[in-house]
Design an enzyme around this catalytic site. Sequence first.
Site, PDB file in Angstrom:
ATOM      1  N   SER A 165     -10.215-107.947 -33.314  1.00 37.82           N
ATOM      2  CA  SER A 165     -10.417-109.341 -32.891  1.00 37.82           C
ATOM      3  C   SER A 165     -10.398-110.271 -34.107  1.00 37.82           C
ATOM      4  O   SER A 165      -9.416-110.298 -34.840  1.00 37.82           O
ATOM      5  CB  SER A 165     -11.718-109.457 -32.093  1.00 37.82           C
ATOM      6  OG  SER A 165     -11.786-110.707 -31.423  1.00 37.82           O
ATOM      7  N   ASP A 271      -5.502-108.848 -22.149  1.00 40.46           N
ATOM      8  CA  ASP A 271      -6.099-109.694 -23.176  1.00 40.46           C
ATOM      9  C   ASP A 271      -5.386-111.048 -23.144  1.00 40.46           C
ATOM     10  O   ASP A 271      -4.161-111.100 -23.283  1.00 40.46           O
ATOM     11  CB  ASP A 271      -5.921-109.040 -24.548  1.00 40.46           C
ATOM     12  CG  ASP A 271      -6.589-109.823 -25.683  1.00 40.46           C
ATOM     13  OD1 ASP A 271      -6.974-110.988 -25.461  1.00 40.46           O
ATOM     14  OD2 ASP A 271      -6.710-109.265 -26.788  1.00 40.46           O
ATOM     15  N   HIS A 300      -9.558-107.253 -23.856  1.00 41.80           N
ATOM     16  CA  HIS A 300      -9.808-107.480 -25.274  1.00 41.80           C
ATOM     17  C   HIS A 300     -10.972-106.615 -25.768  1.00 41.80           C
ATOM     18  O   HIS A 300     -12.066-106.623 -25.204  1.00 41.80           O
ATOM     19  CB  HIS A 300     -10.140-108.961 -25.496  1.00 41.80           C
ATOM     20  CG  HIS A 300     -10.286-109.343 -26.931  1.00 41.80           C
ATOM     21  ND1 HIS A 300      -9.197-109.598 -27.747  1.00 41.80           N
ATOM     22  CD2 HIS A 300     -11.379-109.502 -27.717  1.00 41.80           C
ATOM     23  CE1 HIS A 300      -9.619-109.906 -28.948  1.00 41.80           C
ATOM     24  NE2 HIS A 300     -10.942-109.854 -28.967  1.00 41.80           N
TER      25      HIS A 300
END
Length: 328
Positions: A165, A271, A300
């Site tokens: 991320s 995502d 995600h």
Amino acid sequence: MSDQSPITDPYAYLNIVKNKDGSITRDLTNFPCASATPDPSPLNPVVSKDITVNHSKSTWLRLYVPTATVNDGVSSQKLPLVVYYHGGGFVLCSVDFQVFHDFCSTMSRDLNAIVISPSYRLAPEHRLPAAYDDGIEALDWIGKSDDEWIRSHADFSNVFLMGTSSGGNLAYAVGLRSADSVSDLSPLQIRGLILHHPFFGGEERCGSEIRLVNDRILPPVITDVFWDLCLPVGVGRDHEYSNPTVGGGSENLEKIGVLKWKVMVIGGEEDPMIDRQRDLAELMKKKGVEVTESTGGDVHGADIYDPSKRETLFASVRDFISSSSSAL
């Protein structure tokens, strides 16, 4: 379009309160922490310990080494080094959160690699590029470290930068800086970047953000808050820190291609940022970078929170590291 209910209060969703002085108050009760595990017993497949990087910045790192490697003493066969940056939108989380500790421990075991997870200062108290500065500083510290585990077992000629991320964004940014100053990082030799569900954005919604506008994990309304808190004051989401496909942030990609670093971009079909990740992969290819793309059907950060998904992830990462190392 997603059939999930929209989030009406993103600050409440994130358990943060914005203060008048520009800082935030974080409620981290939902994020249990884990202590390092330095005991090299047979019941503990990976040992770990914490080391200070910069006292004035309160930055530190957690080092992970397979227990069998430590128990074997000094060996001529050193292990690949993965420098892993955690996620959290540049605003939340820490190296010692249980999920990241477990993820890094499993990665060290499954890859048979040295894993080092550096901390970095969080926004909005420390807006970008503070995290990037800390990421580079950690690399410099690692290369100069006299820590016994690092010196005895880490292969400095076989280094990979990885992040999840916002950590993926950080690994990318640190990679760009490193490509521009390779000699400054000696004796570390970077061989590749592993961008795991990397965090990128932009002013205009991309297709996957529109399709997953009400995503239950990280919808655009949440990433908007993260960008608002972490980007330099007064700039928008098309800044190069957020959107690497615009502006002048991609010049060093050509240097990455010349250096023959390989890049792995790992995304998930569910995502909201998957289209941005694909756009970055295409940009890198156009700049002469060898890119491996891995896409599943996950949300995600799924591999962080669901241990059952890590085996497949680490198998693909292990193959990537092996193929990159074979080119030495």
